[in-house]
Each structure stands twice: as structure tokens, then as C-alpha cells.
Write a protein that holds these residues in place. Sequence first.
Motif, short mmCIF file in Angstrom:
data_model
loop_
_atom_site.label_atom_id
_atom_site.label_comp_id
_atom_site.label_asym_id
_atom_site.label_seq_id
_atom_site.Cartn_x
_atom_site.Cartn_y
_atom_site.Cartn_z
N ASP A 1 0.86 -1.19 0.00
CA ASP A 1 0.00 0.00 0.00
C ASP A 1 0.91 1.25 0.00
O ASP A 1 2.10 1.14 0.29
N ASP B 1 -0.03 5.07 1.17
CA ASP B 1 -0.14 5.99 2.30
C ASP B 1 -0.12 5.25 3.64
O ASP B 1 -0.91 4.33 3.85
N ASP C 1 -1.79 -0.65 6.06
CA ASP C 1 -1.96 -0.05 7.38
C ASP C 1 -3.42 0.27 7.71
O ASP C 1 -3.71 0.70 8.82
MG MG Z 1 -2.61 3.06 3.71
#
Ligand code: MG
Length: 257
Positions: A21, A23, A194
Motif C-alpha cells: 500500500d 499511504d 496499514d
Molecule cells: Mg494506507
Amino acid sequence: MIADALVPIVLAPASSVVLVDFDGSLAPIVDDPEAAAPLPAARQALAALVGRVGRVGVVSGRPAEFLRAALALDGVVLVGQYGLERVVDRRVVVDPRVERYRATVATVAAEAERALAGIRVERKGDVAVAIHWRQNPGRADEARHWADGAASASGLELHPGRMVAELRPPIAVDKGSAVELLCAGMRVALFAGDDRGDLPAFDALDRLVAGGALDQAVRVGVRSSEEPSEVIARADLHVDGPEGLAHLLLDLATAIP
Ligand SMILES: [Mg+2]
């Protein structure tokens, strides 16, 4: 020494895919989403993995053009807008199913800018609209409520994230469908994320292992102060923030001859 969970990749690098991923995983979360940039160590780790494993990819909700400019790395497959866009030969290719929603997206973006003045409205090309209240946390309820109503009225789909609500065409893509495509032909897959938007990627890995398409999957949870515990609960490996992930990926690259 590398984590036990990474050993299957070291043993079969050519048939392994490493997916990440953007960000909160490669790039620290910052107040202004346009200012987000990958950590130099994260870029270095991805570059080191290219050519060492079968495939390296970034799967993000960001526009593919943003990823291309932010990462500036050849050899990394870039999938943007949850799979609605990808970079092929350095050019952004948009899913043709988006076409009939472009006008609606533009209308909703203009309405959001009017109704939510002062709140950041991000036009993700003409593919999606994201409403960010990280800089106006006191208006979170107002922004959420507006996005909810706009989704119902426009037929666009509402996707909540970390202090953001996104309105996208109702096309069945998520990080899971993107991950499934990127795992084609591979036997071992790693995905690091995240946020709750990354859970479909973990689900996809579970499905691919259960169906026999993958021998092994590694789910990496990137810890942050605001990330939902579900991502961590589902992960096989945990790292602390983008710094931790960059270290893990560099260790992995170093362990592969
Ligand atoms: Mg993320």
C-alpha cells in the motif's frame, strides 16, 4: 536474520510477488495528502526488490499518475484508485467501465466544493472524489453526513477511510481484486498495509491460498497511532510505520541472492 514469515519468498523469489500500500505504508501520513512522499528508504527497498522477486507492485487508492510521479521507479507495477487505474508503459490506463460515471463524478466534486467550503475536496482525476477532514477534524460529522447523502443521491459508492470519505463509481474493484490480478502466475505473495482499505487485500490472499493458487501468503500490518486493530489482528508480521516496513523490505531484498 529475516523474519520466519519471509523465508518462503527467499526460497522462491522468482515466483514471489511483493505488494505494498502507499499511504501510511510507504509514505508517512501527512496533513496535506498532496505532500505525501515515500520514505527514501522505502523507495530504495522497492528498487532493490525489482529483479530479485518475480513482481513488485504498489496498490493504492491514489490516482495512478500520483503514484508514478511520487515513486518514479521503473519495474514496479502501479495500481491506482483501487484497481480502476494502472500504469502501463509509463502511461495511465483507466478501466473502461469508469467512462459512464465521469460526468457524475465531476458534478459531485463541484457540489462538494460548494457545500463543504473549507474542507479539502480532492478530485482524483475524473474517476473519484475524496473528502478529507484531517485538517478540519471538528467538521468530521458534517463531512461524513454530506458524503453519505451524496452517495445515495448520485449512485456513486461511499468508501470511508482514515479521516476521508471517498465517492467512487459502483464498480466492483478493491485492493483485493487488484491483488488477485497481481498474484497471477505467482506462488508466494506478500501484501503490506496499514488501513481497513487493505483488509480486502488480506482477504484475497486468504482466498488464493485456500484455492491453491498460492502456496503461501504473508500479511504485513503497518502499525500507526490511528490504524484499526483489525489490520494488525489479521497480519502475520507487524512493523512500526513506514520506517519499519522499509527496513523489512530491505532486509528481504538483501536476503535474496
Ligand atoms: Mg494506507
